[in-house]
Design a protein around this motif. Structure first.
Motif, PDB file in Angstrom:
ATOM      1  N   ARG A   1      14.168 -24.715  24.311  1.00 31.09           N
ATOM      2  CA  ARG A   1      14.720 -26.114  23.728  1.00 31.09           C
ATOM      3  C   ARG A   1      13.444 -27.026  23.566  1.00 31.09           C
ATOM      4  O   ARG A   1      13.487 -28.335  23.324  1.00 31.09           O
ATOM      5  CB  ARG A   1      15.424 -26.728  24.978  1.00 31.09           C
TER       6      ARG A   1
ATOM      7  N   LEU B   1      11.068 -26.273  29.277  1.00 32.64           N
ATOM      8  CA  LEU B   1      12.062 -26.390  28.016  1.00 32.64           C
ATOM      9  C   LEU B   1      11.522 -25.378  27.000  1.00 32.64           C
ATOM     10  O   LEU B   1      12.378 -24.949  26.310  1.00 32.64           O
ATOM     11  CB  LEU B   1      11.593 -27.826  27.417  1.00 32.64           C
TER      12      LEU B   1
ATOM     13  N   GLU C   1       8.406 -30.244  32.985  1.00 34.74           N
ATOM     14  CA  GLU C   1       9.272 -30.124  32.190  1.00 34.74           C
ATOM     15  C   GLU C   1       9.000 -29.344  30.701  1.00 34.74           C
ATOM     16  O   GLU C   1       9.860 -28.898  30.271  1.00 34.74           O
ATOM     17  CB  GLU C   1       9.998 -31.436  31.837  1.00 34.74           C
TER      18      GLU C   1
ATOM     19  N   ALA D   1      13.042 -22.214  27.845  1.00 33.09           N
ATOM     20  CA  ALA D   1      14.413 -22.327  27.879  1.00 33.09           C
ATOM     21  C   ALA D   1      15.113 -22.305  26.708  1.00 33.09           C
ATOM     22  O   ALA D   1      16.153 -22.405  26.133  1.00 33.09           O
ATOM     23  CB  ALA D   1      15.036 -23.701  28.548  1.00 33.09           C
TER      24      ALA D   1
ATOM     25  N   ALA E   1      14.745 -20.606  33.484  1.00 29.18           N
ATOM     26  CA  ALA E   1      13.871 -21.558  32.885  1.00 29.18           C
ATOM     27  C   ALA E   1      14.968 -22.797  33.000  1.00 29.18           C
ATOM     28  O   ALA E   1      14.803 -23.909  33.406  1.00 29.18           O
ATOM     29  CB  ALA E   1      13.358 -21.574  31.583  1.00 29.18           C
ATOM     30  N   THR E   2      16.277 -22.621  32.456  1.00 30.01           N
ATOM     31  CA  THR E   2      17.544 -23.505  32.568  1.00 30.01           C
ATOM     32  C   THR E   2      17.628 -23.966  34.073  1.00 30.01           C
ATOM     33  O   THR E   2      18.000 -24.982  34.202  1.00 30.01           O
ATOM     34  CB  THR E   2      18.610 -22.916  32.165  1.00 30.01           C
ATOM     35  N   ALA E   3      17.807 -22.821  35.142  1.00 28.18           N
ATOM     36  CA  ALA E   3      18.064 -23.349  36.439  1.00 28.18           C
ATOM     37  C   ALA E   3      16.830 -24.142  36.975  1.00 28.18           C
ATOM     38  O   ALA E   3      17.132 -25.075  37.780  1.00 28.18           O
ATOM     39  CB  ALA E   3      18.048 -22.024  37.094  1.00 28.18           C
TER      40      ALA E   3
ATOM     41  N   LEU F   1      15.087 -26.329  35.296  1.00 29.35           N
ATOM     42  CA  LEU F   1      15.222 -27.469  34.614  1.00 29.35           C
ATOM     43  C   LEU F   1      16.176 -28.541  35.310  1.00 29.35           C
ATOM     44  O   LEU F   1      15.838 -29.778  35.503  1.00 29.35           O
ATOM     45  CB  LEU F   1      15.494 -27.343  33.014  1.00 29.35           C
ATOM     46  N   GLY F   2      16.968 -27.850  36.236  1.00 27.70           N
ATOM     47  CA  GLY F   2      17.915 -28.781  36.926  1.00 27.70           C
ATOM     48  C   GLY F   2      17.419 -29.268  38.062  1.00 27.70           C
ATOM     49  O   GLY F   2      17.829 -30.266  38.803  1.00 27.70           O
TER      50      GLY F   2
ATOM     51  N   ILE G   1      15.595 -17.176  29.816  1.00 24.37           N
ATOM     52  CA  ILE G   1      16.045 -18.466  29.470  1.00 24.37           C
ATOM     53  C   ILE G   1      16.819 -19.041  30.741  1.00 24.37           C
ATOM     54  O   ILE G   1      16.692 -20.173  30.898  1.00 24.37           O
ATOM     55  CB  ILE G   1      16.988 -18.374  28.352  1.00 24.37           C
ATOM     56  N   PRO G   2      17.562 -18.104  31.559  1.00 23.00           N
ATOM     57  CA  PRO G   2      18.407 -18.570  32.402  1.00 23.00           C
ATOM     58  C   PRO G   2      17.720 -19.235  33.581  1.00 23.00           C
ATOM     59  O   PRO G   2      17.973 -20.069  34.507  1.00 23.00           O
ATOM     60  CB  PRO G   2      19.525 -17.663  32.960  1.00 23.00           C
TER      61      PRO G   2
END
Length: 404
Positions: A68, A63, A59, A66, A14-16, A18-19, A11-12
């Protein structure tokens, strides 16, 4: 101690990523432009279209990873397929760009996981299986949408072509600019020479010349066709004389009755050329396949142009022969036809009829006796020729009765 679930550990990562979606999409777009032929043409795939597609397709998997989004956003996949079909990007290039996109995202995930988050190899192996499941599902959705859209476009274009071909044949297009645009859409040159072909169909809705457009295309002969209830009609571009011969050879391979117009230079004259092609078709014997050019037999064309008058000519010249019993009538008419085919040679006509030359001469004398016309008289010979052509195009049952 149990290892954390792959989703939790990633998760972290993928989140990174995404930014960084805009930057990643820009890099991916450049790579696709460099590696896939169709995408190099910005008129075909505009930069904004490619960038938007790259952003969406980068994306979506991030998502999901992550936590989401759904595993496969089929709406995004289908939209990509739809847009590329509308842009006429080949499906093979579309799939290649898609594979490059997923390889790119996977490489970025691996780099981020190892460099910044120290994700275990076990997690990455599990992640790879999940990513490639997404690849398959996404690819299927995109391909299905592409093919659906391509099929709709094909039907739409065929309908548009059919309407434009009909407009050419009916003469409703008179403006020169519109003619040029019509020629461009149909894949025809703006100027001739052209010929028109009319072929009798075997049954309503069935083509007389299946695959003829593709066959002619292999000979570098552009053409446009329309299927009518009784005929298949087409206009062909035949710039050099040699290409007209190639077109005739292609037509002769069919088992259809085909009429061909004389060459003409302006698409504006297509309706008249169609009339000539139909006259050439009408001049062919019923039930016999063959190709007839309008200019090859002027007498036949005159007869076909005036069927009522032709019937009167046939009855006037051959009245007493037509009133004979069937077997004798057919024998004398066939002998006369083969005599013409043999250029007036009784010996050659006998060979064609599988009988002796003297038999041919006897039958011809019988023709002369019954008609009161001599085959030594050029005027009478012309009458016989016209009458025989009339018999080809006028059903015997419709011949006027003998008024004598």
């Amino acid at each position: 101690m149990d290892c954390p679930a792959p989703r939790e550990e990633i998760i972290p990562v993928a989140t990174a990523l995404l930014g960084r979606v805009p930057e990643l999409a820009e890099r991916l777009a450049r790579r696709i432009r460099d590696e896939v032929d169709a995408y190099r043409d910005e008129a075909l795939v505009p930069p904004d279209s490619l960038r938007e597609s790259c952003e969406s397709n980068v994306e979506v998997p991030l998502l999901h990873l992550a936590g989401r989004g759904s595993p496969v956003n089929r709406a995004t996949a289908r939209e990509t397929g739809r847009v590329r079909a509308l842009q006429d990007v080949p499906l093979s290039d579309t799939l290649r760009a898609f594979r490059i996109g997923f390889e790119f995202v996977w490489a970025e995930l691996i780099a981020e996981a190892r460099d910044a988050h120290d994700v275990s190899s076990r997690t990455l192996v599990a992640l790879s299986s999940e990513m490639w499941r997404q690849v398959g599902a996404y690819s299927d959705a995109m391909t299905a949408s592409y093919r659906e859209t391509a099929a709709e476009l094909l039907l739409q274009r065929e309908h548009e072509r059919s309407v434009l071909v009909e407009a050419l044949f009916t003469g409703v297009i008179a403006d020169q600019t519109t003619l040029w645009e019509t020629a461009r859409i149909l894949g025809l040159p703006a100027a001739g020479p052209f010929i028109v072909v009319a072929a009798a169909v075997p049954a309503p809705g069935r083509e007389a010349l299946p695959g003829i457009e593709a066959t002619l295309r292999t000979e570098h002969l552009p053409s446009a066709w329309r299927l009518l209830p009784d005929q298949q009609i087409g206009v062909l571009s035949v710039p050099p004389v040699s290409t007209e011969a190639a077109a005739l050879r292609a037509l002769e391979k069919s088992a259809a009755r085909v009429g061909v117009s004389p060459p003409y230079d302006s698409l504006r004259d297509t309706p008249q050329a169609l009339h000539y092609a139909r006259l050439a078709l009408a001049g062919l014997p019923a039930g016999r396949p063959g190709v007839a050019r309008f200019d090859d037999n002027p007498v036949a064309m005159l007869v076909a142009a005036a069927p009522v008058e032709a019937a009167r000519v046939a009855r006037t010249v051959l009245s007493r022969i037509l009133d004979l019993p069937d077997e004798e009538r057919e024998r004398l008419v066939e002998t006369l036809e083969q005599w013409f085919a043999a250029a007036g040679s009784a010996a050659e006509a006998g060979r064609l009829l599988y009988c002796h030359a003297n038999t041919v001469r006897y039958r011809l004398r019988r023709v002369e006796e019954l008609t009161g016309r001599s085959l030594q008289d050029p005027c009478a010979v012309a009458d016989f020729r016209a009458a025989l052509q009339a018999l080809r195009v006028v059903p015997e049952g419709t011949l006027p009765g003998n008024s004598a």
